[in-house]
Design a protein around this motif. Structure first.
Motif, PDB file in Angstrom:
ATOM      1  N   SER A  12      44.114  45.388  33.787  1.00  0.00           N
ATOM      2  CA  SER A  12      43.989  46.690  34.458  1.00  0.00           C
ATOM      3  C   SER A  12      44.619  47.822  33.649  1.00  0.00           C
ATOM      4  CB  SER A  12      44.694  46.666  35.811  1.00  0.00           C
ATOM      5  OG  SER A  12      44.280  45.587  36.565  1.00  0.00           O
ATOM      6  N   SER A  18      37.188  40.728  33.928  1.00  0.00           N
ATOM      7  CA  SER A  18      37.716  42.088  33.982  1.00  0.00           C
ATOM      8  C   SER A  18      38.541  42.332  35.237  1.00  0.00           C
ATOM      9  CB  SER A  18      36.553  43.088  33.946  1.00  0.00           C
ATOM     10  OG  SER A  18      37.051  44.394  34.112  1.00  0.00           O
ATOM     11  N   SER A  19      39.756  42.796  35.035  1.00  0.00           N
ATOM     12  CA  SER A  19      40.594  43.269  36.135  1.00  0.00           C
ATOM     13  C   SER A  19      40.246  44.727  36.366  1.00  0.00           C
ATOM     14  CB  SER A  19      42.070  43.170  35.758  1.00  0.00           C
ATOM     15  OG  SER A  19      42.386  41.887  35.313  1.00  0.00           O
ATOM     16  N   GLY A  20      41.007  45.371  37.210  1.00  0.00           N
ATOM     17  CA  GLY A  20      40.856  46.814  37.363  1.00  0.00           C
ATOM     18  C   GLY A  20      40.394  47.257  38.727  1.00  0.00           C
ATOM     19  N   ALA A  21      39.923  46.297  39.558  1.00  0.00           N
ATOM     20  CA  ALA A  21      39.381  46.702  40.855  1.00  0.00           C
ATOM     21  C   ALA A  21      40.460  47.370  41.710  1.00  0.00           C
ATOM     22  CB  ALA A  21      38.812  45.479  41.574  1.00  0.00           C
ATOM     23  N   ILE A  22      41.608  46.728  41.781  1.00  0.00           N
ATOM     24  CA  ILE A  22      42.659  47.265  42.663  1.00  0.00           C
ATOM     25  C   ILE A  22      43.162  48.594  42.112  1.00  0.00           C
ATOM     26  CG2 ILE A  22      44.952  46.819  43.632  1.00  0.00           C
ATOM     27  CD1 ILE A  22      44.147  43.796  43.643  1.00  0.00           C
ATOM     28  N   ALA A  23      43.364  48.648  40.802  1.00  0.00           N
ATOM     29  CA  ALA A  23      43.857  49.890  40.189  1.00  0.00           C
ATOM     30  C   ALA A  23      42.896  51.058  40.448  1.00  0.00           C
ATOM     31  CB  ALA A  23      44.056  49.678  38.689  1.00  0.00           C
ATOM     32  N   ASN A  58      35.557  38.664  38.119  1.00  0.00           N
ATOM     33  CA  ASN A  58      36.859  39.060  38.645  1.00  0.00           C
ATOM     34  C   ASN A  58      37.161  38.123  39.800  1.00  0.00           C
ATOM     35  OD1 ASN A  58      39.252  40.417  39.099  1.00  0.00           O
ATOM     36  ND2 ASN A  58      38.300  42.384  39.644  1.00  0.00           N
ATOM     37  N   GLU A  59      38.390  38.175  40.262  1.00  0.00           N
ATOM     38  CA  GLU A  59      38.702  37.430  41.472  1.00  0.00           C
ATOM     39  C   GLU A  59      38.108  38.181  42.658  1.00  0.00           C
ATOM     40  OE1 GLU A  59      42.811  36.418  42.108  1.00  0.00           O
ATOM     41  OE2 GLU A  59      42.250  35.067  43.733  1.00  0.00           O
ATOM     42  N   ASP A  74      39.020  39.552  45.287  1.00  0.00           N
ATOM     43  CA  ASP A  74      40.295  39.952  45.895  1.00  0.00           C
ATOM     44  C   ASP A  74      40.162  40.351  47.359  1.00  0.00           C
ATOM     45  OD1 ASP A  74      42.045  39.813  43.548  1.00  0.00           O
ATOM     46  OD2 ASP A  74      40.828  41.455  42.780  1.00  0.00           O
ATOM     47  N   GLY A  83      45.710  35.520  41.842  1.00  0.00           N
ATOM     48  CA  GLY A  83      46.680  36.613  41.807  1.00  0.00           C
ATOM     49  C   GLY A  83      46.704  37.312  40.464  1.00  0.00           C
ATOM     50  N   ASP A  84      46.474  36.589  39.405  1.00  0.00           N
ATOM     51  CA  ASP A  84      46.432  37.236  38.092  1.00  0.00           C
ATOM     52  C   ASP A  84      45.176  36.756  37.387  1.00  0.00           C
ATOM     53  OD1 ASP A  84      47.163  34.993  35.927  1.00  0.00           O
ATOM     54  OD2 ASP A  84      48.252  34.617  37.771  1.00  0.00           O
ATOM     55  N   ASN A  85      44.620  37.631  36.590  1.00  0.00           N
ATOM     56  CA  ASN A  85      43.369  37.271  35.927  1.00  0.00           C
ATOM     57  C   ASN A  85      43.578  36.463  34.650  1.00  0.00           C
ATOM     58  OD1 ASN A  85      41.931  38.416  37.938  1.00  0.00           O
ATOM     59  ND2 ASN A  85      40.876  39.941  36.684  1.00  0.00           N
ATOM     60  N   SER A 116      49.625  42.335  37.056  1.00  0.00           N
ATOM     61  CA  SER A 116      50.318  41.315  37.832  1.00  0.00           C
ATOM     62  C   SER A 116      50.584  40.076  36.985  1.00  0.00           C
ATOM     63  CB  SER A 116      49.479  40.961  39.055  1.00  0.00           C
ATOM     64  OG  SER A 116      48.173  40.650  38.640  1.00  0.00           O
TER      65      SER A 116
HETATM   66  N1  GLU Z   1      41.899  40.982  40.243  1.00  0.00           N
HETATM   67  C1  GLU Z   1      42.767  42.121  40.102  1.00  0.00           C
HETATM   68  C2  GLU Z   1      41.953  43.408  40.008  1.00  0.00           C
HETATM   69  O1  GLU Z   1      40.833  43.401  39.637  1.00  0.00           O
HETATM   70  C3  GLU Z   1      43.634  42.053  38.866  1.00  0.00           C
HETATM   71  C4  GLU Z   1      44.542  40.878  38.732  1.00  0.00           C
HETATM   72  C5  GLU Z   1      45.434  41.048  37.489  1.00  0.00           C
HETATM   73  O2  GLU Z   1      46.097  42.081  37.362  1.00  0.00           O
HETATM   74  O3  GLU Z   1      45.490  40.153  36.652  1.00  0.00           O
HETATM   75  O4  GLU Z   1      42.428  44.461  40.259  1.00  0.00           O
END
Ligand code: GLU
Length: 391
Positions: free
Chosen positions: A24, A61-66, A146-147, A149, A159-161, A223
């Motif tokens: 992210s 790819s992370s970034g969804a929560i951000a 992605n997870e 989430d 919890g972490d990618n 994370s």
């Molecule tokens: N799956 C989370 C997201 O896309 C990120 C997890 C991570 O920070 O590794 O925001």
């Protein structure tokens, strides 16, 4: 301690299938909370470059929560579970949209795959997710993972990618996993705190000492941190996959690893993905059942081919698709072991029959092979003992 690598010697250049994970902190601009688009374009160019030279690519790819937390104007600081789930729902669609735009404008079809922990931990779901990835790659799509989430709760999430990416690499039998991060690799101690900390270029074995280094040298954003990267490395190398931790904030972060000999830490497996898988199959303590095959099928297996339903004479034991079974010669000698593509009930229906008949017999189109050659281990000794397995 850091020697630039010649491109040809890079596990990245040699890999057939590569998983790249981007965090992210790289994807989003810390100031604006928006997608770091100019940088992302260079990453996409790098991935397409790998594809142009015949390599298959999966992006985690992370970034969804951000992204979502900005859109929802959530305050800084830790989010409650429901807030991060809501943020993920909002952010994931933006993320997917950005990838669609960037990839389809370059004539590449993008596929979104959202996984939960259960998809890698439960055999049935694992096999389904694996088959989907295989199919997407075979059809030339670029899976972006992605997870999930929004539905993953605290107890049932990666919890972490980092670990998610390692599981994906394992699931896809990738030979190379690249974790792009805000740190350039593993140090003997936290370099921000200890000036004597030295950089580790290559890890051949993940010892307790290496794990302790992961625990100390944590990254401050995302994370994951270094500890989860070392855990990811353990998963990757045990599946025969090379893993690299590299700084991702430069433009063209993947090309840099190869061409500019950028500093990064490589975790080196002791076996290839297929060999690691075969070791695991050979080491199954208790095969769930057994199939007896005819001499023609045995010759085909010895020639390196797969076991087709036509060559199976009988099946015994209770097994499901994905279980390990023994492969027996007509005299009962255990010749090898493999992961079977059909349950005992379905195997009994299709044995002795042509693969082209499978669909009409079972009502669905499964694999042509009863045991694919990549999922089969033949014992190279002369096993004199007759085994009774799964009875
Ligand atoms: N799956 C989370 C997201 O896309 C990120 C997890 C991570 O920070 O590794 O925001």
């Amino acid at each position: 301690m850091t020697i630039p690598r010649a491109p040809s010697s890079s596990p990245l250049a040699r890999a057939r299938r590569v998983v790249v994970k981007v965090g992210s902190a790289l994807l989003t601009d810390a100031e604006t909370g928006r997608i770091n688009r100019a940088w992302l374009e260079t990453l996409i160019e790098d991935l397409l470059r790998l594809r142009r030279r015949g390599q298959q690519v999966i992006l985690v790819s992370s970034g969804a929560i951000a992204l979502g937390r900005r859109q929802l104007s959530l305050a800084k600081g830790p989010l409650r579970l429901e807030e991060s789930q809501a943020a993920a729902a909002v952010g994931q669609i933006r993320l997917a949209h950005a990838y669609k735009e960037l990839l389809e404008s370059r004539d590449v079809t993008v596929a979104q795959v959202l996984l939960t922990l259960e998809d890698s931990e439960r055999r049935h779901r694992y096999l389904n997710a694996r088959a989907t990835l295989e199919t997407l790659l075979a059809l030339g799509a670029l899976p972006v993972i992605n997870e999930n989430d929004t539905v993953a709760t605290a107890e049932i999430r990666y919890g972490d990618n980092d670990r998610l990416a390692a599981r994906v690499a394992q699931m896809a039998a990738a030979d190379c996993l690249v974790l792009l991060s805000d740190v350039d690799g593993l140090y003997t101690a936290d370099p921000n705190k200890d000036p004597a900390a030295s950089f580790i270029e290559e890890v051949l074995k993940i010892t307790p000492e290496i794990e302790a280094m992961g625990g100390r040298a944590a990254s401050d954003v995302g994370s994951g941190g270094m500890a989860t990267k070392v855990l990811a490395a353990r998963i990757a190398v045990s599946a025969g996959c090379h893993m690299c931790i590299a700084a991702g904030h430069h433009r063209h972060p993947v090309r840099r690893i190869e061409e500019e000999g950028a500093r990064c830490t490589w975790f080196v497996p002791s076996a290839t993905p297929v060999a690691a898988r075969k070791q695991w199959i050979a080491g199954t303590l208790r095969p769930a059942g057994a199939v007896t095959i005819d001499p023609g099928a045995m010759r085909a297996l010895l020639d390196g081919r797969s076991l087709l339903p036509a060559g199976v004479i009988s099946a015994r034991g209770r097994f499901e698709r994905g279980d390990t079974v023994s492969v027996l010669a007509t005299d009962g000698t255990e010749m090898g072991r493999g992961i079977v593509a059909y349950s005992d009930v379905d195997a009994a229906k299709i044995m002795g029959r042509k693969s082209s008949d499978i669909e009409s017999i079972l009502g669905f189109r499964g694999r042509d092979e009863m045991i694919h050659r990549d999922d089969l281990v033949l014992f190279d000794h002369e096993p004199a003992v007759k085994k009774s397995v799964g009875s």
